[in-house]
Design a protein around this motif. Sequence first.
Motif, PDB file in Angstrom:
ATOM      1  N   LEU A 184       0.810  -1.217  -0.121  1.00  0.00           N
ATOM      2  CA  LEU A 184       0.111   0.056  -0.064  1.00  0.00           C
ATOM      3  C   LEU A 184       1.053   1.387  -0.073  1.00  0.00           C
ATOM      4  O   LEU A 184       1.689   1.418   0.829  1.00  0.00           O
ATOM      5  CB  LEU A 184      -0.878   0.089   1.111  1.00  0.00           C
ATOM      6  N   GLU A 185       0.614   2.184  -0.869  1.00  0.00           N
ATOM      7  CA  GLU A 185       1.250   3.430  -1.152  1.00  0.00           C
ATOM      8  C   GLU A 185       2.775   3.241  -1.191  1.00  0.00           C
ATOM      9  O   GLU A 185       3.291   3.907  -0.327  1.00  0.00           O
ATOM     10  CB  GLU A 185       0.807   4.377   0.252  1.00  0.00           C
ATOM     11  N   PHE A 230       0.181   2.157  -5.777  1.00  0.00           N
ATOM     12  CA  PHE A 230       1.663   1.610  -5.953  1.00  0.00           C
ATOM     13  C   PHE A 230       1.993   2.767  -7.088  1.00  0.00           C
ATOM     14  O   PHE A 230       1.718   3.191  -8.113  1.00  0.00           O
ATOM     15  CB  PHE A 230       1.603   0.207  -6.473  1.00  0.00           C
ATOM     16  N   GLY A 231       3.159   3.082  -6.842  1.00  0.00           N
ATOM     17  CA  GLY A 231       3.962   3.870  -7.748  1.00  0.00           C
ATOM     18  C   GLY A 231       3.343   5.330  -8.066  1.00  0.00           C
ATOM     19  O   GLY A 231       3.902   6.161  -9.003  1.00  0.00           O
ATOM     20  N   MET A 232       2.770   6.001  -7.022  1.00  0.00           N
ATOM     21  CA  MET A 232       2.098   7.301  -7.402  1.00  0.00           C
ATOM     22  C   MET A 232       3.155   8.407  -7.321  1.00  0.00           C
ATOM     23  O   MET A 232       4.149   8.379  -6.736  1.00  0.00           O
ATOM     24  CB  MET A 232       1.359   7.685  -6.088  1.00  0.00           C
ATOM     25  N   ASN A 233       3.042   9.189  -8.643  1.00  0.00           N
ATOM     26  CA  ASN A 233       3.984  10.185  -8.963  1.00  0.00           C
ATOM     27  C   ASN A 233       5.159   9.769  -9.008  1.00  0.00           C
ATOM     28  O   ASN A 233       6.161  10.675  -8.934  1.00  0.00           O
ATOM     29  CB  ASN A 233       3.907  11.184  -7.967  1.00  0.00           C
ATOM     30  N   ALA A 264      -2.853   2.176  -9.706  1.00  0.00           N
ATOM     31  CA  ALA A 264      -1.320   2.061  -9.988  1.00  0.00           C
ATOM     32  C   ALA A 264      -0.789   2.997 -10.619  1.00  0.00           C
ATOM     33  O   ALA A 264      -1.225   3.422 -11.644  1.00  0.00           O
ATOM     34  CB  ALA A 264      -0.984   0.554 -10.392  1.00  0.00           C
ATOM     35  N   PHE A 265       0.394   3.723 -10.321  1.00  0.00           N
ATOM     36  CA  PHE A 265       1.228   4.648 -10.983  1.00  0.00           C
ATOM     37  C   PHE A 265       0.216   5.937 -11.376  1.00  0.00           C
ATOM     38  O   PHE A 265       0.633   6.416 -12.533  1.00  0.00           O
ATOM     39  CB  PHE A 265       1.590   4.159 -12.363  1.00  0.00           C
TER      40      PHE A 265
END
Length: 279
Positions: A111-112, A132-135, A151-152
């Motif tokens: 998570l996050e 997952f994979g934010m910014n 995701a992403f």
Amino acid sequence: METIKQGYYSGERALFHEHDLILQDTTFADGESPLKESANITLDGCIFKWKYPLWYSSNITAQHTTLLETARSGIWYTKNITMKDCSIEAPKTFRRASDIHLDHVHMPNALETLWKCEHITMYHVQAKGDYFGMNAKHIKGDHFTLSGNYAFDGASHIELHHATLLSKDAFWNCEDVVVYDSLIIGEYLGWNSKNITFINCTIDSLQGLCYMENLKMVNCKLLNTTLAFEYSSVDAQIASRIDSVKNPVSGSIQANEIKELIMEETRICPQNTKITIQQ
């Protein structure tokens, strides 16, 4: 370099600001930030049981190492870390970190994870968790498997090979993404994204691939995919039937069959999109 074998540490900042260490079969028990601001550390067979183990660290190599679920928010603001044959049980790992190399890493509670990180490579990584994979930026992955929504979001410069993504709302607000030979299952794929390419991919997505600029698809299959391409500029070569297409704004779509084609002249100019049915 000094070597420590079968060490056991507890208490806050147990090895704060240490450098040039090899830690083998060592356990970090209760106590926050045990290796905060560390540098040039090798971890082999180590266990982290509590929060924030590697913050503001640099030049970290870890193998056969485990972060338990309680080692949450474990690796933030860290530069140049390689993890091989490791298990990360904790959420919110990797935040604003860079030069991250993951090889055969298992993340069952991701998570996050990997938020606002950059220059990431993933090889045979398995992850489960939302956001997952934010910014994140500059990501390369091969044999990456993710089960988790959103995701992403906001990520850019992504290249994935042989991935499996079970993810609602994947690749939203993204830019410069190429995905090869992969399976993606989840609604609303790719909305509000720019310069996205799928090559030899199989996609199952309710109302996916909408509000996109410069979407390219090469030899892809769209399974159970309805209301696709709404308000998108698209160059799509689809090697399957598309259940329905709605209001693409420009480009070309080639498919074996389109069961339902919705082109509303009050909303788009149908002549701007070339539709080809080719068995």
